[in-house]
Design a protein around this motif. Structure first.
Motif, mmCIF file in Angstrom:
data_model
loop_
_atom_site.group_PDB
_atom_site.id
_atom_site.type_symbol
_atom_site.label_atom_id
_atom_site.label_comp_id
_atom_site.label_asym_id
_atom_site.label_seq_id
_atom_site.Cartn_x
_atom_site.Cartn_y
_atom_site.Cartn_z
ATOM 1 N N THR A 159 -2.246 13.102 5.712
ATOM 2 C CA THR A 159 -2.060 14.445 5.781
ATOM 3 C C THR A 159 -2.097 15.223 6.903
ATOM 4 O O THR A 159 -1.485 16.200 7.076
ATOM 5 N N TYR A 189 6.059 12.878 8.161
ATOM 6 C CA TYR A 189 5.687 11.773 7.239
ATOM 7 C C TYR A 189 6.544 10.495 7.561
ATOM 8 O O TYR A 189 6.089 9.221 7.455
ATOM 9 N N LEU A 194 5.962 11.196 -1.259
ATOM 10 C CA LEU A 194 5.862 12.455 -0.302
ATOM 11 C C LEU A 194 7.333 12.689 0.070
ATOM 12 O O LEU A 194 7.660 13.712 0.130
#
Length: 367
Positions: A38, A179, A200
């Motif tokens: 993250t 991501y 995500l």
């Protein structure tokens, strides 16, 4: 914590303050304690706000938000490459993920042996196929996880207000790009991506699917109740499992902990089994492809081999025989997945196992 950081950053371009800056940094730091990847969202936030902030205070806001994490990252990298953190640290493990070119080349070379003669003549064929084929797994999994929500998502992409809606949620677009970069590195290293890693991507595209669903309901207003019922059923199906629990990992881990001590001559490819055995998995040598493992076993590198076997691996018995191993325990799930514990066939039984087996035999005879 990740979404909290995004929420805190929304009005940063109009109102940059040190208190808000520290709140964003702490939120992402807390998120990284759970999932280190993250941290990629911090440069995403910094880049997003740089283009959103008015020109007269753009660089000041960028330096405020990015200087402290940049210094911290530089310090960690210096500590890693100087050897201060050690090769077994979590940071070293995450940094080594980006050093996958040598492993990727070896995997592609091994894969090329399965090609026909004409394909093998072009030395780059396997590399190109493995590179683009691995990356194609990401959109394939994403579309599969969308399920029926693919319809509203396509409606959004075809909608006339697409540009305005994308601009309204451009922070999520930056996060989506960051991501996707992390997922690409992972899938090129491992040649697979689990469905949960797509979660995500689904979160970041939820507003766009909601727009498409809104347009769908405007076009077909009578479908509101059926669609609501269908969404509720999907939500319940995602949190209520009727499948039996995977207790074979716990059983295998408990048996390993009672019979063997962890060490470099134990090959373990199941993180869940290691968890239940109380053995640290992240500091162990990374599991290798079965072909390479075969060579290491033949070289006598391991005294114990613990395999996580899918029910689809129907030829595992032949592989175990070819490796010169003997299966000593099998912990199987109801669906056929199993954890196999093997040792070299010419290796004598360890004393701990012999004593355990004899005590079990006495108990059985007494009963």
């Amino acid at each position: 914590f990740m979404l909290l950081a995004f929420w805190l950053a929304l009005d940063w371009p109009e109102n940059p303050k040190w208190s808000r800056c520290f709140a964003i940094q702490i939120s992402l730091l807390l998120a990284a304690l759970f999932r280190p990847e993250t941290l990629v969202f911090y440069p995403c936030i910094v880049l997003w706000q740089h283009f959103r902030t008015p020109a007269e205070r753009r660089w000041r806001a960028t330096v405020m938000l990015g200087s402290l994490p940049a210094l911290g990252l530089l310090g960690l990298l210096l500590a890693h490459f100087s050897g201060a953190l050690g090769e077994s640290s979590r940071l070293a493990y995450e940094i080594n993920r980006f050093n996958f070119f040598a492993e990727f080349d070896q995997t592609a070379t091994e894969m090329s042996q399965a090609f026909n003669r004409y394909a093998r003549e072009d030395a780059e064929s396997a590399h190109v196929i493995l590179f683009f084929g691995s990356l194609a797994v990401i959109p394939w999994k994403f579309v599969g996880k969308l399920g029926i929500f693919l319809i509203p998502f396509l409606l959004f992409l075809a909608g006339p207000d697409r540009r305005e809606r994308l601009r309204r949620h451009d922070l999520l677009l930056w996060a989506l790009a960051g991501y996707l970069l992390i997922l690409s590195v992972f899938v090129l290293q491992q040649q697979f991506v689990s469905g949960r890693y797509i979660g995500l991507l689904l979160i970041f595209t939820t507003p766009f699917m909601a727009y498409g669903l809104h347009d769908l309901l405007k076009r077909f207003p009578r479908s509101k109740l059926p669609l609501f019922a269908l969404c509720a059923a999907i939500a319940l199906a995602n949190v209520i499992s009727l499948k039996p629990g995977k207790m074979h990992f716990a059983q295998a881990g408990q048996w390993l902990a009672s019979e063997y001590a962890d060490g470099p001559r134990v090959y373990l490819e199941s993180a869940r089994t290691a968890h239940y055995a109380g053995w640290k998995f992240s500091s162990r040598p990374k599991p290798v492809h079965r072909n390479r493992l075969l060579d290491r076993i033949r070289n006598g590198d391991y005294d114990l081999v613990v395999l996580e076997v899918s029910r689809k691996e129907t030829d595992i018995a032949g592989w175990i025989a070819a490796a010169g191993l003997q299966e000593i325990r099998r912990f199987a799930d109801r669906n056929g997945d199993a954890v196999l514990i093997c040792r070299p066939a010419d290796q004598p039984r360890p004393a701990t196992e012999s004593s355990t087996a004899s005590s079990r035999a006495k108990t059985t005879s007494t009963e």
